[in-house]
Design an enzyme around this catalytic site. Structure first.
Site, PDB file in Angstrom:
ATOM      1  N   ASP A 195       0.880  -1.162   0.000  1.00  0.00           N
ATOM      2  CA  ASP A 195       0.000   0.000   0.000  1.00  0.00           C
ATOM      3  C   ASP A 195       0.923   1.219   0.000  1.00  0.00           C
ATOM      4  OD1 ASP A 195      -2.053   1.778   0.071  1.00  0.00           O
ATOM      5  OD2 ASP A 195      -3.047   0.924   1.821  1.00  0.00           O
TER       6      ASP A 195
HETATM    7  C1  BGC Z   1      -4.929   3.424   0.287  1.00  0.00           C
HETATM    8  C2  BGC Z   1      -5.084   2.430  -0.842  1.00  0.00           C
HETATM    9  C3  BGC Z   1      -4.937   3.141  -2.160  1.00  0.00           C
HETATM   10  C4  BGC Z   1      -3.610   3.866  -2.198  1.00  0.00           C
HETATM   11  C5  BGC Z   1      -3.342   4.593  -3.499  1.00  0.00           C
HETATM   12  C6  BGC Z   1      -3.701   4.292   0.148  1.00  0.00           C
HETATM   13  O1  BGC Z   1      -3.723   5.342   1.051  1.00  0.00           O
HETATM   14  O2  BGC Z   1      -4.918   2.747   1.512  1.00  0.00           O
HETATM   15  O3  BGC Z   1      -6.310   1.770  -0.753  1.00  0.00           O
HETATM   16  O4  BGC Z   1      -5.076   2.248  -3.221  1.00  0.00           O
HETATM   17  O5  BGC Z   1      -3.575   4.812  -1.141  1.00  0.00           O
HETATM   18  O6  BGC Z   1      -4.148   5.678  -3.649  1.00  0.00           O
END
Ligand code: BGC
Length: 783
Positions: free
Chosen positions: A277
């Protein structure tokens, strides 16, 4: 030969050498993946294993030296290595649709995407065919806007109703989560674009999400928190997986070898790409900045986390150093590179797909409008208050949210849609006359209150700010009494929103606020005094308290956050054009403190949780409520209809289970209008070896649209794994010998038919590795 000629010759020779050398460098797609990897320098390896930074992401500061992005608003992608013919590919969020920026500088075109119903709303349809259709529509937008991977679906378990991101997730039950996610992945990937199932795993809260240490028993991990991912991996083979931020028993998910290698690769056979993530796995990392500290890149690489997203400069430097000094296992590095390159080879980017930037948004508006109605759950409908077919008089519409309907949650799961149909617009489009005085009072009030709230959010941090609902517009009693006399019916919308980085609050969020209670009381008293009905629409993303106020109103329609056509979708159900057929994929408790995780959410110390103990073990949601006889307000699997159904002819293919059981049941529409019915199959298993929940959902299905009097036979297959529990002492999934009770129900508490079958001997369905050792002592709840 003259000096000048010599120079020319040398120049030509050098040019030829360089040309030959460049030609010699193996090119991705022409040479084999291994040849490409063998030709890579440490710098090139790090270039590929660590993303290029966070370019142009929704207003956040990009990294120094940010490259130009192909799709504005994309969340990231892999870095290119030109010398080896490795291109950049594009990742964008998910999951309620494609999240990209709708406008680009000096460009008259727009790039809106469809806001589909949120995850919880989709799951509540229990209709995997429908979800696959939604996935296909989303996938077309992904492909036609030049994106390679949608960062979705999100399928973490609803462990506690306060999790700020539950709206993105599907259920408290892993079978529902896994089946819905698989259908979603199949739909999207049918366009030859990828998905990234997330957040792997046990990402069940937003409070201190980047660092919280979740203590979870191996059994709860395997039966509850991993099972949905296992189903999705095995049934739909997602191109990529995104690891969670949190730690599991002391180890970051992104550096967790048990999770990423032992279980995911060795046991489940996953061959795709694993990415972190965004900024996942930073020790003590508190906020998203361009630099941050460096995550433990070596641990992440060796554990099997192929790609670090979105990537920072110092992660790259640390990795180059580790490779050069031999401080990271080379075989692990090459394995990760192989996963990345094999992914890239599948992308539309490599296929040089000429995307149109013109997906069929009109057709997708229809898809979302329909999908939303199927996920709506009719929680209460006294004396057939709904459908409301009288279009002659006026409808008195109360509640701020009626005038500014919520299409979806906030944060990365939010979509930039071209419009959202509000409830009043939807009702008006369907031929209802909305009371004008109310409209004239609410519209400016809501506008001003929204502007104030948006300013507050901007000041707090933009897309990652906490969300506060608007205070309800105060209602004078005599004005409401007047409206009760002059209109035919009252509609009240209760709205809730939430999103990334913040969990919801107990007061004034899970429980209604005093302003909302007052509104319900005032409107109900006045309308009931006139013999008129009051209908509540819940435009929410997660569970709220319903027990204390539901008796005051005639009907409650749980519309969820229903996507950009929300108002039209509600109107379709309100008018009876559509018969709601959604059922709850989670429990609505009587009280927050009835939740099995209430004492352990969001962890300790309370003012700044660093650890969270999953002491409820496997008893999450109905597994707890049913086993410990705690009465909910609305139980898992519950949902009413405008028609009624009769269940009959339950048949099992055998009474002694050997390796598969065929189950069939007949469902008949015994009411007056057409409808669909969700059918749930639960199994109660013998519990000698280990304790077990009273029953567990083992299969489900949905009828097609049945006309009155028509029936359908539904069939289910129960395999040994569906009967098995994880027996920690034996590191195995075992279906115990003894008598099983198979129950077919309309909800987890409304069992219509049941039949017993037996297992003559224990079946060890799967022997697995020992994994997820606890890092501290913890007792878990037992039955
Ligand atoms: C989130 C993810 C997301 C990623 C990219 C993160 O803060 O937890 O779900 O895909 O950002 O935007």
């Amino acid at each position: 030969m003259k000096m000048k000629n010599l120079k020319v010759l040398a120049f030509i020779a050098l040019g030829t050498f360089q040309f030959a050398n460049a030609q010699k460098a193996p090119q991705l797609g022409k040479a084999s993946v291994d040849e490409v990897i063998n030709a890579m320098t440490p710098e090139e390896k790090a270039e590929l294993l660590v993303g290029p930074g966070m370019p142009g992401y929704a207003g956040l500061v990009p990294l120094e030296g940010e490259p130009n992005v192909r799709v504005l608003g994309q969340a990231g992608g892999n870095e290119e290595v030109n010398r080896l013919g490795i291109p950049k590919t594009v990742f964008a969020d998910g999951p309620a649709g494609l999240r990209i920026q709708p406008k680009r500088e000096n460009n008259p075109n727009t790039y809106y995407a469809t806001a589909f119903p949120v995850g919880t709303a989709l799951a509540s349809s229990w209709n995997t065919e429908l979800i696959e259709e939604v996935g296909k529509a989303m996938g077309e937008e992904v492909k036609e806007y030049g994106v390679d991977v949608l960062l979705a679906p999100a399928l973490n378990i609803h462990r506690n109703p306060l999790n700020g991101r539950n709206f993105e997730y599907y259920s408290e039950d892993p079978l529902v989560a896994g089946k819905i996610a698989s259908a979603y992945v199949k739909g999207i990937q049918s366009h030859d674009v990828g998905t990234s199932i997330k957040h792997f795993a046990a990402n069940n809260q937003e409070t201190n999400r980047l660092s919280v240490n979740a203590h979870i028993s191996e059994r709860a991990m395997r039966e509850i928190y991993l099972r949905g991912f296992e189903i999705t991996v095995k049934e739909s083979n997602p191109w990529t997986i995104m690891t969670a931020y949190n730690k599991i028993n002391g180890v970051y998910a992104s550096a967790n070898e048990d999770l990423l290698t032992k279980v995911l690769r060795d046991e489940w056979g996953y061959k795709g790409l694993v990415m972190t993530d965004w900024f996942g796995g930073y020790p003590g990392f508190g906020s998203i900045t361009a630099e941050g500290s460096v995550s433990d890149v070596v641990a992440q690489m060796e554990a099997g986390n192929d790609l670090l997203m979105p990537g920072t400069k110092n992660q790259k430097e640390a990795l180059v150093k580790a490779i050069k000094e031999g401080k990271v296992d080379e075989a692990a590095i090459d394995r990760n590179l192989r996963n990345i390159l094999n992914y890239i080879l599948k992308t539309p980017t490599v296929a040089k797909y000429k995307y149109s930037d013109k997906p069929d948004l009109k057709a997708h508006a229809e898809v979302t409008r329909n999908a939303a109605t199927e996920g709506m759950v009719l929680l209460k409908n006294d004396e057939n208050a709904l459908p409301f077919t009288n279009k002659k008089g006026t409808v008195a519409v109360f509640g701020d949210t009626s005038y500014d309907f919520i299409a979806g949650g906030t944060g990365s799961g939010d979509v930039n849609e071209a419009y959202t149909v509000s409830l009043i617009e939807g009702l008006a489009n369907t031929g209802y006359t909305i009371d004008e005085d109310l409209q004239n009072a609410y519209v400016p009030y809501v506008k001003e209150a929204t502007a104030k709230e948006m300013k507050r959010r901007q000041e707090e941090g933009g897309i990652l700010a906490s969300v506060q609902r608007l205070p309800e517009m105060p209602l004078a009693k005599d004005m409401v009494a007047e409206k009760a006399a002059s209109s035919e019916v009252a509609v009240i919308t209760i709205g809730r929103n939430a999103g990334e980085q913040h969990d919801r609050k107990i007061d004034n969020d899970f429980y209604l606020g005093q302003d909302e209670i007052k509104m319900i009381n005032t409107v109900s008293d006045a309308f009931h005094a006139e013999g008129k009905k009051v209908i509540v629409i819940l435009n929410i993303g997660g569970v709220i308290e319903t027990a204390s106020w539901k008796d005051k109103v005639d009907a409650v329609l749980l519309a969820w956050q229903a996507g950009q056509e929300g108002g039209n979708s509600v109107a379709d159900v309100f008018s009876g054009a559509k018969n709601p057929s959604g059922k709850l994929t989670m429990t609505f408790p009587m009280d927050y403190n009835n939740e099995p995780s209430a004492a352990n959410f969001p962890g300790v110390p309370a003012n700044n949780p660093k650890e969270v103990f999953y002491e409820e073990g496997i008893y999450v949601g109905y597994r707890y409520f049913n086993t410990f006889n705690v009465k909910p307000s609305y139980e898992f699997g519950f949902g009413e209809s405008y028609t009624s159904f009769e269940y009959s002819d339950l048949k099992l293919s055998e009474t002694n289970f050997e390796d598969e059981l065929e189950v069939s049941v007949k469902v008949k529409n015994t009411g007056k209008v057409a409808g669909k019915e969700v059918v749930e199959v639960y199994v109660s298993a013998p519990a000698k070896m280990v304790d077990k929940p009273a029953e567990e959902l083992r299969a489900f299905g949905k009828t097609k649209l049945l006309k009155p009097g028509k029936s359908q036979k539904l069939k289910f297959t129960i395999k040994a794994k569906d009967l098995a529990s994880f027996v920690d002492a034996k590191s195995a999934w075992i279906a115990e010998k003894g008598t099983y009770n198979l129950k077919v129900g309309a909800s987890s508490l409304d069992i219509k038919l049941n039949k017993e079958f037996t297992l003559a001997k224990d079946i060890t369905v799967e022997k697995v590795n020992n994994a997820f050792d606890l890092d501290t002592e913890m007792e878990t709840l037992k039955n």
